[in-house]
Scaffold this active site. Structure first.
Site, PDB file in Angstrom:
ATOM      1  N   GLY B  38       2.646   3.452  18.576  1.00  0.00           N
ATOM      2  CA  GLY B  38       2.909   4.654  19.369  1.00  0.00           C
ATOM      3  C   GLY B  38       3.085   5.908  18.534  1.00  0.00           C
ATOM      4  O   GLY B  38       2.586   6.982  18.886  1.00  0.00           O
ATOM      5  N   ASP B  59      -0.577  -1.969   9.223  1.00  0.00           N
ATOM      6  CA  ASP B  59      -0.031  -2.617  10.420  1.00  0.00           C
ATOM      7  C   ASP B  59      -0.588  -4.033  10.457  1.00  0.00           C
ATOM      8  O   ASP B  59      -1.779  -4.230  10.224  1.00  0.00           O
ATOM      9  CB  ASP B  59      -0.429  -1.839  11.683  1.00  0.00           C
ATOM     10  CG  ASP B  59       0.456  -2.161  12.876  1.00  0.00           C
ATOM     11  OD1 ASP B  59       0.604  -3.352  13.188  1.00  0.00           O
ATOM     12  OD2 ASP B  59       1.001  -1.236  13.488  1.00  0.00           O
ATOM     13  N   LYS B  83      -5.187  -3.649  14.586  1.00  0.00           N
ATOM     14  CA  LYS B  83      -4.916  -2.229  14.851  1.00  0.00           C
ATOM     15  C   LYS B  83      -5.461  -1.322  13.748  1.00  0.00           C
ATOM     16  O   LYS B  83      -5.926  -0.215  14.021  1.00  0.00           O
ATOM     17  CB  LYS B  83      -3.411  -1.992  14.998  1.00  0.00           C
ATOM     18  CG  LYS B  83      -2.843  -2.437  16.329  1.00  0.00           C
ATOM     19  CD  LYS B  83      -1.380  -2.043  16.439  1.00  0.00           C
ATOM     20  CE  LYS B  83      -0.836  -2.452  17.800  1.00  0.00           C
ATOM     21  NZ  LYS B  83       0.597  -2.132  17.919  1.00  0.00           N
ATOM     22  N   LEU B 107       3.748  -4.328   5.057  1.00  0.00           N
ATOM     23  CA  LEU B 107       3.944  -4.123   3.622  1.00  0.00           C
ATOM     24  C   LEU B 107       5.369  -4.409   3.215  1.00  0.00           C
ATOM     25  O   LEU B 107       6.311  -3.975   3.875  1.00  0.00           O
ATOM     26  CB  LEU B 107       3.650  -2.663   3.265  1.00  0.00           C
ATOM     27  CG  LEU B 107       2.218  -2.215   3.009  1.00  0.00           C
ATOM     28  CD1 LEU B 107       2.246  -0.798   2.475  1.00  0.00           C
ATOM     29  CD2 LEU B 107       1.519  -3.133   2.023  1.00  0.00           C
ATOM     30  N   ASN B 128      11.040  -1.267  13.422  1.00  0.00           N
ATOM     31  CA  ASN B 128      12.219  -2.096  13.133  1.00  0.00           C
ATOM     32  C   ASN B 128      13.005  -1.549  11.937  1.00  0.00           C
ATOM     33  O   ASN B 128      12.442  -0.896  11.059  1.00  0.00           O
ATOM     34  CB  ASN B 128      11.796  -3.545  12.869  1.00  0.00           C
ATOM     35  CG  ASN B 128      10.958  -3.679  11.619  1.00  0.00           C
ATOM     36  OD1 ASN B 128      11.488  -3.857  10.524  1.00  0.00           O
ATOM     37  ND2 ASN B 128       9.626  -3.539  11.750  1.00  0.00           N
ATOM     38  N   ALA B 130      14.555  -3.212   9.482  1.00  0.00           N
ATOM     39  CA  ALA B 130      14.341  -3.851   8.174  1.00  0.00           C
ATOM     40  C   ALA B 130      13.238  -3.131   7.402  1.00  0.00           C
ATOM     41  O   ALA B 130      13.393  -2.811   6.215  1.00  0.00           O
ATOM     42  CB  ALA B 130      13.990  -5.325   8.372  1.00  0.00           C
ATOM     43  N   THR B 131      12.117  -2.861   8.070  1.00  0.00           N
ATOM     44  CA  THR B 131      11.030  -2.143   7.402  1.00  0.00           C
ATOM     45  C   THR B 131      11.468  -0.730   7.046  1.00  0.00           C
ATOM     46  O   THR B 131      11.172  -0.233   5.948  1.00  0.00           O
ATOM     47  CB  THR B 131       9.783  -2.109   8.309  1.00  0.00           C
ATOM     48  OG1 THR B 131       9.386  -3.447   8.585  1.00  0.00           O
ATOM     49  CG2 THR B 131       8.630  -1.360   7.652  1.00  0.00           C
ATOM     50  N   CYS B 170      19.389  10.325   2.199  1.00  0.00           N
ATOM     51  CA  CYS B 170      18.279   9.397   2.411  1.00  0.00           C
ATOM     52  C   CYS B 170      18.491   8.719   3.768  1.00  0.00           C
ATOM     53  O   CYS B 170      19.517   8.918   4.421  1.00  0.00           O
ATOM     54  CB  CYS B 170      18.167   8.373   1.274  1.00  0.00           C
ATOM     55  SG  CYS B 170      19.327   6.983   1.354  1.00  0.00           S
ATOM     56  N   CYS B 186      10.259  -1.543  22.187  1.00  0.00           N
ATOM     57  CA  CYS B 186       9.614  -0.971  23.358  1.00  0.00           C
ATOM     58  C   CYS B 186       9.204  -2.068  24.340  1.00  0.00           C
ATOM     59  O   CYS B 186       9.185  -1.870  25.554  1.00  0.00           O
ATOM     60  CB  CYS B 186       8.391  -0.171  22.951  1.00  0.00           C
ATOM     61  SG  CYS B 186       8.787   1.214  21.873  1.00  0.00           S
TER      62      CYS B 186
END
Lengths: 84, 249
Positions: B38, B59, B83, B107, B128, B130-131, B170, B186
């Site tokens: 999105g 992605d 994607k 990644l 998310n 964590a990423t 940061c 979502c």
């Protein structure tokens, strides 16, 4: 006195059903009421009460238990969000 | 810049703040876009149209029918395709000059660090925490500007974390890690279609400003958008002096 509570994103689940269309709830509170006095009874998980704003200005955590709300104030609360 | 590029980018070149010099910076830049959903859709579309020279699109997902309500990088015939491949094709239709590097994975580790190190600017468009924290750590380590966006239901947030500016916070200063914050996706909560467009487009605008070196970015500020009330708020962010990511080790 009259204030408006606004809850954002996932926190809208803690509003009464009739307030979810606009995500805001008009409230009557006693003089001297602090943000935490309003937040506490809603029983939102503490980790979801991330950003607290009064009239669009950020309220640091320490001031949430001490700063008295004023007539007409808009108290807004944002959870952490990560959706994309 | 050749004649066709001068014509293609003429409306940017006409802007005093961008001009030939700024457009050349865009053409020489490499943007790392993490997430082609999105937020990544409008962000990558505007970066490509504006002439960012290299776009690295990351992605691991494939296009699902439920994505198409808002993920405007993808089209109905793309359902089931990766994607990043669908996104690369769309970006090339908008601007064939752009070098799109499609990485079909989430990644992390050394690959994330290497991609951040190679980037001029990083756009976090993922879904998310964590990423988001991993990307932030890599950006702090490599001193790369991070443009962060998030959206759920009717509400969105945008900020810039630019550690080249010594006073700036940061991502970890604002969103402490390890607090077991529930992931709200979502898929469960729903998201208003144009909200992701608005937030992702703002991310593109901030990234282009950072690359061109113009204006005041959202560094040190968080922009909050409430689509139900059509209301924008900007709050000042402070650096956490005890931050384990950007504070003194």
């Amino acid at each position: 006195m009259n204030i408006t509570l606004k809850l954002y994103a996932t926190l809208t689940d803690y509003l009464p059903a009739e307030a979810r269309k606009t995500n805001q709830l008009p409230m009557q509170v006693a003089d001297g009421t602090t943000p935490m006095d309003v937040i506490g009874p809603l029983q939102m998980p503490e980790k979801l009460v991330h950003l607290v704003l009064i009239n669009g200005h950020y309220v640091p955590p320490a001031a949430r238990v001490s700063r008295a709300l004023q007539e007409g104030d808009v108290l807004a609360i944002w959870p952490p969000i990560a959706g994309g | 810049m050749n004649d066709e590029q001068l014509l293609r980018y003429s409306r940017h070149i006409l802007l005093d703040q961008i001009g030939i010099e700024g457009q050349t910076r865009l053409l020489e830049a490499r943007a790392l876009v993490i997430g082609a959903g999105g937020l990544g859709s409008p962000a990558a579309l505007y970066l490509a149209a504006a002439g960012i020279g290299t776009i690295v699109l990351c992605d691991g997902d494939t296009v699902d029918l439920t994505n198409l309500q808002r993920q405007i990088l993808h089209h109905t015939p793309s359902v089931g395709r990766p994607k990043v491949e669908s996104g690369r094709d769309t970006l090339h239709l908008i601007n064939p000059d752009v070098d799109v590097i499609a990485l079909q994975s989430r990644l992390d580790g050394e690959r994330l660090d290497a991609e951040v190190a190679a980037a001029t600017v990083v756009l976090d468009c993922c879904d998310n925490f964590a990423t988001r924290h991993a990307v932030n750590r890599a950006c702090v380590r490599r001193a790369k500007p991070l443009v962060s966006g998030a959206a759920i239901r009717f509400d969105g947030q945008i900020s810039v974390f630019d550690r080249r500016r010594a006073d700036g916070p940061c991502y970890h200063c604002l969103f402490p890690e390890g607090e077991d914050v529930e992931e709200v996706r979502c898929a469960v909560m729903g998201v208003f279609a144009p909200l992701t467009g608005i937030v992702g487009t703002m991310q593109a605008a901030e990234a282009l400003k950072l690359v061109a070196g113009i204006g005041e970015t959202l560094n040190g500020r968080l922009l909050l958008f409430d689509a139900l009330s059509a209301d924008w708020r900007s709050i000042q962010l402070a650096r956490d002096p005890a931050c384990p990511v950007c504070g003194p080790a």
